[in-house]
Scaffold this motif. Structure first.
Motif, PDB file in Angstrom:
ATOM      1  N   TYR A 479      22.497  19.034  55.565  1.00 38.16           N
ATOM      2  CA  TYR A 479      22.691  20.347  54.972  1.00 38.16           C
ATOM      3  C   TYR A 479      21.466  20.748  54.135  1.00 38.16           C
ATOM      4  O   TYR A 479      20.826  19.890  53.515  1.00 38.16           O
ATOM      5  CB  TYR A 479      23.906  20.350  54.041  1.00 38.16           C
ATOM      6  N   PRO A 480      21.146  22.049  54.064  1.00 33.34           N
ATOM      7  CA  PRO A 480      20.117  22.494  53.128  1.00 33.34           C
ATOM      8  C   PRO A 480      20.583  22.263  51.692  1.00 33.34           C
ATOM      9  O   PRO A 480      21.739  22.549  51.349  1.00 33.34           O
ATOM     10  CB  PRO A 480      19.990  23.989  53.427  1.00 33.34           C
ATOM     11  N   LEU A 481      19.693  21.751  50.854  1.00 34.09           N
ATOM     12  CA  LEU A 481      20.024  21.501  49.457  1.00 34.09           C
ATOM     13  C   LEU A 481      19.523  22.603  48.543  1.00 34.09           C
ATOM     14  O   LEU A 481      20.218  23.027  47.615  1.00 34.09           O
ATOM     15  CB  LEU A 481      19.405  20.167  49.000  1.00 34.09           C
ATOM     16  N   VAL A 482      18.298  23.075  48.782  1.00 35.28           N
ATOM     17  CA  VAL A 482      17.667  24.018  47.869  1.00 35.28           C
ATOM     18  C   VAL A 482      16.483  24.673  48.575  1.00 35.28           C
ATOM     19  O   VAL A 482      15.854  24.068  49.442  1.00 35.28           O
ATOM     20  CB  VAL A 482      17.196  23.284  46.582  1.00 35.28           C
ATOM     21  N   ASP A 483      16.214  25.928  48.249  1.00 34.25           N
ATOM     22  CA  ASP A 483      14.977  26.592  48.649  1.00 34.25           C
ATOM     23  C   ASP A 483      14.035  26.575  47.455  1.00 34.25           C
ATOM     24  O   ASP A 483      14.460  26.819  46.321  1.00 34.25           O
ATOM     25  CB  ASP A 483      15.237  28.032  49.078  1.00 34.25           C
ATOM     26  N   ILE A 484      12.755  26.299  47.693  1.00 38.27           N
ATOM     27  CA  ILE A 484      11.789  26.211  46.603  1.00 38.27           C
ATOM     28  C   ILE A 484      10.555  27.038  46.921  1.00 38.27           C
ATOM     29  O   ILE A 484      10.071  27.046  48.056  1.00 38.27           O
ATOM     30  CB  ILE A 484      11.394  24.740  46.310  1.00 38.27           C
ATOM     31  N   MET A 485      10.078  27.769  45.914  1.00 38.23           N
ATOM     32  CA  MET A 485       8.829  28.520  46.000  1.00 38.23           C
ATOM     33  C   MET A 485       7.743  27.772  45.242  1.00 38.23           C
ATOM     34  O   MET A 485       7.987  27.273  44.140  1.00 38.23           O
ATOM     35  CB  MET A 485       9.001  29.921  45.410  1.00 38.23           C
ATOM     36  N   THR A 486       6.563  27.697  45.840  1.00 40.33           N
ATOM     37  CA  THR A 486       5.425  27.056  45.189  1.00 40.33           C
ATOM     38  C   THR A 486       4.232  28.001  45.214  1.00 40.33           C
ATOM     39  O   THR A 486       4.223  28.990  45.955  1.00 40.33           O
ATOM     40  CB  THR A 486       5.030  25.752  45.901  1.00 40.33           C
ATOM     41  N   GLY A 487       3.215  27.693  44.416  1.00 41.88           N
ATOM     42  CA  GLY A 487       1.970  28.440  44.509  1.00 41.88           C
ATOM     43  C   GLY A 487       1.290  28.189  45.840  1.00 41.88           C
ATOM     44  O   GLY A 487       1.491  27.149  46.481  1.00 41.88           O
ATOM     45  N   GLU A 488       0.474  29.149  46.281  1.00 39.75           N
ATOM     46  CA  GLU A 488      -0.171  29.066  47.587  1.00 39.75           C
ATOM     47  C   GLU A 488      -0.996  27.795  47.743  1.00 39.75           C
ATOM     48  O   GLU A 488      -1.046  27.211  48.825  1.00 39.75           O
ATOM     49  CB  GLU A 488      -1.059  30.303  47.781  1.00 39.75           C
ATOM     50  N   SER A 489      -1.645  27.331  46.677  1.00 36.39           N
ATOM     51  CA  SER A 489      -2.556  26.202  46.791  1.00 36.39           C
ATOM     52  C   SER A 489      -1.889  24.866  46.494  1.00 36.39           C
ATOM     53  O   SER A 489      -2.525  23.820  46.609  1.00 36.39           O
ATOM     54  CB  SER A 489      -3.730  26.387  45.827  1.00 36.39           C
ATOM     55  N   GLU A 490      -0.619  24.884  46.118  1.00 34.52           N
ATOM     56  CA  GLU A 490       0.055  23.620  45.811  1.00 34.52           C
ATOM     57  C   GLU A 490       0.305  22.821  47.087  1.00 34.52           C
ATOM     58  O   GLU A 490       0.529  23.400  48.165  1.00 34.52           O
ATOM     59  CB  GLU A 490       1.392  23.889  45.120  1.00 34.52           C
ATOM     60  N   PRO A 491       0.301  21.505  47.002  1.00 36.07           N
ATOM     61  CA  PRO A 491       0.630  20.694  48.185  1.00 36.07           C
ATOM     62  C   PRO A 491       2.076  20.912  48.612  1.00 36.07           C
ATOM     63  O   PRO A 491       2.959  21.157  47.791  1.00 36.07           O
ATOM     64  CB  PRO A 491       0.399  19.253  47.710  1.00 36.07           C
ATOM     65  N   LYS A 494       7.015  16.833  50.531  1.00 35.11           N
ATOM     66  CA  LYS A 494       6.974  15.845  51.613  1.00 35.11           C
ATOM     67  C   LYS A 494       8.301  15.103  51.692  1.00 35.11           C
ATOM     68  O   LYS A 494       8.965  14.864  50.687  1.00 35.11           O
ATOM     69  CB  LYS A 494       5.826  14.865  51.394  1.00 35.11           C
ATOM     70  N   VAL A 495       8.671  14.751  52.916  1.00 37.04           N
ATOM     71  CA  VAL A 495       9.895  13.993  53.146  1.00 37.04           C
ATOM     72  C   VAL A 495       9.826  12.668  52.384  1.00 37.04           C
ATOM     73  O   VAL A 495       8.821  11.954  52.437  1.00 37.04           O
ATOM     74  CB  VAL A 495      10.090  13.736  54.651  1.00 37.04           C
ATOM     75  N   GLY A 496      10.897  12.370  51.644  1.00 40.78           N
ATOM     76  CA  GLY A 496      10.980  11.108  50.931  1.00 40.78           C
ATOM     77  C   GLY A 496      10.296  11.079  49.582  1.00 40.78           C
ATOM     78  O   GLY A 496      10.417  10.088  48.847  1.00 40.78           O
ATOM     79  N   GLU A 497       9.581  12.160  49.235  1.00 38.40           N
ATOM     80  CA  GLU A 497       8.907  12.209  47.939  1.00 38.40           C
ATOM     81  C   GLU A 497       9.692  13.099  46.977  1.00 38.40           C
ATOM     82  O   GLU A 497      10.073  14.214  47.313  1.00 38.40           O
ATOM     83  CB  GLU A 497       7.478  12.738  48.086  1.00 38.40           C
ATOM     84  N   ARG A 498       9.896  12.606  45.768  1.00 39.02           N
ATOM     85  CA  ARG A 498      10.683  13.330  44.778  1.00 39.02           C
ATOM     86  C   ARG A 498       9.912  14.547  44.270  1.00 39.02           C
ATOM     87  O   ARG A 498       8.725  14.467  43.965  1.00 39.02           O
ATOM     88  CB  ARG A 498      11.027  12.409  43.605  1.00 39.02           C
ATOM     89  N   ILE A 499      10.604  15.698  44.193  1.00 44.38           N
ATOM     90  CA  ILE A 499       9.995  16.922  43.688  1.00 44.38           C
ATOM     91  C   ILE A 499      10.927  17.555  42.659  1.00 44.38           C
ATOM     92  O   ILE A 499      12.145  17.563  42.833  1.00 44.38           O
ATOM     93  CB  ILE A 499       9.682  17.921  44.837  1.00 44.38           C
ATOM     94  N   LEU A 500      10.342  18.059  41.576  1.00 41.34           N
ATOM     95  CA  LEU A 500      11.124  18.723  40.536  1.00 41.34           C
ATOM     96  C   LEU A 500      11.327  20.185  40.914  1.00 41.34           C
ATOM     97  O   LEU A 500      10.361  20.922  41.117  1.00 41.34           O
ATOM     98  CB  LEU A 500      10.408  18.628  39.183  1.00 41.34           C
ATOM     99  N   ALA A 511      16.318  20.011  38.571  1.00 37.44           N
ATOM    100  CA  ALA A 511      16.806  18.812  39.248  1.00 37.44           C
ATOM    101  C   ALA A 511      15.701  18.237  40.115  1.00 37.44           C
ATOM    102  O   ALA A 511      14.861  18.982  40.666  1.00 37.44           O
ATOM    103  CB  ALA A 511      18.028  19.133  40.108  1.00 37.44           C
ATOM    104  N   TYR A 512      15.688  16.926  40.241  1.00 43.00           N
ATOM    105  CA  TYR A 512      14.796  16.272  41.178  1.00 43.00           C
ATOM    106  C   TYR A 512      15.472  16.226  42.549  1.00 43.00           C
ATOM    107  O   TYR A 512      16.671  15.975  42.663  1.00 43.00           O
ATOM    108  CB  TYR A 512      14.472  14.853  40.719  1.00 43.00           C
ATOM    109  N   VAL A 513      14.690  16.457  43.577  1.00 39.58           N
ATOM    110  CA  VAL A 513      15.194  16.418  44.948  1.00 39.58           C
ATOM    111  C   VAL A 513      14.281  15.506  45.768  1.00 39.58           C
ATOM    112  O   VAL A 513      13.054  15.609  45.680  1.00 39.58           O
ATOM    113  CB  VAL A 513      15.232  17.829  45.570  1.00 39.58           C
ATOM    114  N   VAL A 514      14.900  14.636  46.549  1.00 41.01           N
ATOM    115  CA  VAL A 514      14.158  13.813  47.508  1.00 41.01           C
ATOM    116  C   VAL A 514      14.556  14.286  48.907  1.00 41.01           C
ATOM    117  O   VAL A 514      15.601  13.890  49.435  1.00 41.01           O
ATOM    118  CB  VAL A 514      14.479  12.314  47.336  1.00 41.01           C
ATOM    119  N   PRO A 515      13.789  15.195  49.518  1.00 41.19           N
ATOM    120  CA  PRO A 515      14.206  15.801  50.792  1.00 41.19           C
ATOM    121  C   PRO A 515      14.099  14.830  51.959  1.00 41.19           C
ATOM    122  O   PRO A 515      13.191  13.998  52.022  1.00 41.19           O
ATOM    123  CB  PRO A 515      13.221  16.966  50.962  1.00 41.19           C
ATOM    124  N   GLN A 516      15.063  14.940  52.883  1.00 43.52           N
ATOM    125  CA  GLN A 516      15.020  14.184  54.126  1.00 43.52           C
ATOM    126  C   GLN A 516      14.390  14.994  55.253  1.00 43.52           C
ATOM    127  O   GLN A 516      14.012  14.439  56.284  1.00 43.52           O
ATOM    128  CB  GLN A 516      16.441  13.769  54.525  1.00 43.52           C
TER     129      GLN A 516
END
Length: 593
Positions: A479-491, A494-500, A511-516
């Protein structure tokens, strides 16, 4: 618009525009389909020498988007972008729900590919603006097209949410400003009615046939054509709208009206009574007599005895006549006189006569009364006939229901228990009776490499500045967990990497999310002169399949009618810091005396 050629029938046919893309389906969608103030602003931009400055505008889904100029400083690092940008988006999901279906993109790209003023249109603009406007502005309009415009958008048919840009428009500020009104117009109703169709599909269930019957109640021809297209995209199976069937290849369905039934007086009116059998050269010379013989059998049957007496003979004549005309597609409207004491027995007599000749009747349509009760009683009648007369599958004869249906009545029928196989839905569907508009907005987010933000005392109206990338993060269950917007130049996440993931405006919601799985949402649908690859526009049946797949992968609690769980829309930590830095920088500081 694209050059037009006159065909032999006198009608104008639009030639293909840039990129070999056809013009808009609706011929009224021209560069003039905009508000007057777009032209007054375009003239003011031209007069000030700003008309060639590039802007970026983003359309965001349920929440209102903002346009911002881009020089974005994340932690002191500047990101230089040489274009103006607008975001197109919306602030709230419609109908009290927590999701929206994005629709209308193809028509937007068709407009952009064919955006060109005719001499007649320029003359009208010149007559409409003050006489003090310089002639050079109209010469500028003559050469104007969208070759310098760049469009990134979420794919049509995707499930979308507030604040996330549906579309980002980059280009010279004057032409992008002229695009604002038509783009908002083309997306607003399309997304609203596609969402309405999806909601009806969710309540009805996957197994039911959904038919769009709204043309006669739609807001004019444009509303009727658009509703048929986007209801099909949103999950309906067919339409009664013949023009929409021709334009978009949507399957057509329809039977007859009460007027057809009441136009007959008796079976004696039927002069041509013969009917050829379905599987051979045999001919029944008196089909009406065969129908009447079956009606007599039903009247005196063991299982059906006493349910009905004398049926309405004019109705029997209408059913027999319709069956003679369409023996392979016989579906009868059964509430002109009395459903159980006349219409159902009459239908069954005709259906059994057709069965003798190798045909299978399609079913009945209920259009008034207690639909749950009537459908159950009709089903019992059909099952009794199958049992007594040994007609295979007669008990499964299709039952269609109509009569001003909406989400609430579908839900009530489910709770009561019913035997309806298909629903014909019109007024509440195509007019979006529960909510008349989605509220799409078009906001500037960057100009001349400077990010822009719109502030408001209502925090839901504060825009999210700068050029952004948007991603959908998926969890372990798919299931989709969250949609996230980032700046154009941000990396990219990545799958398996925790993101705030942070709420754009509420400091405590994070919340921290570790996407599959990570899915980037926006693709280039109009590259302009950028040299980027252009995403192809798929046919409507593939968009429909995409929409159905999108809806199926949503978590059920986001989809439910009552108290759905809000879907999370977030920004990265760096974008969050930049939003609030710019907010504090732009907001005036008060002074207490």
């Amino acid at each position: 618009m694209a050059a037009a050629v006159v065909e032999a029938n006198g009608l104008k046919k639009q030639e293909k525009g840039a990129g070999g893309i056809d013009g808009p389906t609706n011929p009224m969608v021209t560069p003039l389909l905009t508000d007057l103030y777009q032209f007054t602003m375009a003239y003011a931009y031209w007069k000030a020498g700003k008309h060639s400055e590039r802007a970026v505008i983003i359309n965001l889904s349920p929440s209102r988007a903002c346009v911002f100029l881009e020089v974005v400083a994340f932690n002191g690092a500047e990101i230089h972008v040489s274009s103006e940008r607008f975001d197109l988006y919306f602030r709230r999901n419609p109908f009290g729900g927590e999701y929206t279906v994005f629709a209308g993109l193809e028509e937007c790209i068709r407009l952009i590919a064919n955006f060109k003023f005719t001499e007649d249109e320029i003359a009208f603009i010149q007559a409409s603006l003050p006489s003090s406007c310089e002639i050079g502005f109209y010469n500028y309009l003559r050469g104007l097209d969208c070759s310098d415009v760049e469009i990134h958008a979420i794919s049509e048919g995707f499930v979308v949410f507030p604040k996330i840009p549906l579309m980002r428009v980059e280009g010279p500020v004057a032409v992008v400003q002229l695009l604002e009104t038509p783009l908002v117009n083309l997306i607003n109703y399309a997304s609203l009615v596609a969402t309405n169709a999806a909601r009806h599909r969710f309540v009805a269930g996957k197994s039911k046939l959904l038919l769009e019957f709204g043309l006669r109640r739609a807001q004019g021809p444009d509303g009727g054509i658009g509703a048929s297209k986007y209801c099909y995209m949103g999950g309906f199976d067919a339409t009664s709208n013949v023009a929409a069937g021709k334009l978009f290849g949507i399957p057509l369905r329809g039977t007859h009206s009460h007027a057809f039934v009441s136009s007959f007086m008796s079976p004696d009116e039927i002069t041509e009574k013969s009917l050829k059998s379905a599987d051979g050269p045999n001919v029944c010379e008196d089909f009406v007599g065969l129908v009447q013989a079956w009606l007599s059998k039903l009247k005196w049957s063991k299982l059906l005895g006493g349910i009905f007496g004398e049926t309405n003979q004019s109705e029997l004549a209408a059913f027999a006549s319709y069956a003679l005309a369409f023996p392979k597609n016989f579906l009868a409207l059964v509430d002109t006189y009395d459903v159980m004491r006349s219409s159902i027995p009459n239908f069954c007599a005709v259906a059994l006569a057709l069965n003798d000749l190798g045909y299978k009747a399609l079913g009945i349509r209920l259009d008034s009364g207690d639909l749950a009760y009537q459908s159950c009683e009709a089903r019992k009648f059909f099952q009794a006939i199958e049992k007594e007369f040994g007609v295979p599958d007669f008990g499964r004869t299709s039952i269609t229901a109509s009569n001003d249906l909406n989400e609430e009545t579908l839900d009530a029928l489910n709770k009561q228990g019913h035997e309806v196989d298909a629903f014909g839905i019109g007024t509440h569907l195509v007019t979006c009776y529960a909510q008349p508009a989605l509220g799409v907005v078009f906001k500037l987010v960057e100009i001349n490499n400077q990010p822009r933000i719109k502030l408001s005392e209502d925090v839901s109206k504060v825009s999210i500045p700068c050029k952004k990338r948007c991603y959908r993060l998926y969890g372990k269950e798919g299931y989709p967990l969250v949609d996230i917007m980032t700046g154009e130049s941000e990396p990219s996440p990545k799958v398996g990497e925790r993101i705030l993931c942070r709420h754009p405006f509420n400091e405590s919601k994070r919340a921290y999310v570790v996407p599959q799985r990570v899915e980037e949402l926006m693709k280039c649908y109009w590259p302009g002169r950028s040299g980027k690859d252009r995403e192809e526009l798929p046919p409507i049946n593939l968009i429909r399949e995409r929409c159905i797949k999108q809806l199926e992968q949503m978590r059920p609690d986001h989809m439910r009618r009552l108290n759905p769980t809000p879907y999370k829309v977030s920004v990265s930590a760096k974008l969050y810091d930049f939003i609030h830095f710019l907010w504090l920088n732009e907001a005036p500081v008060g002074e207490l005396q």
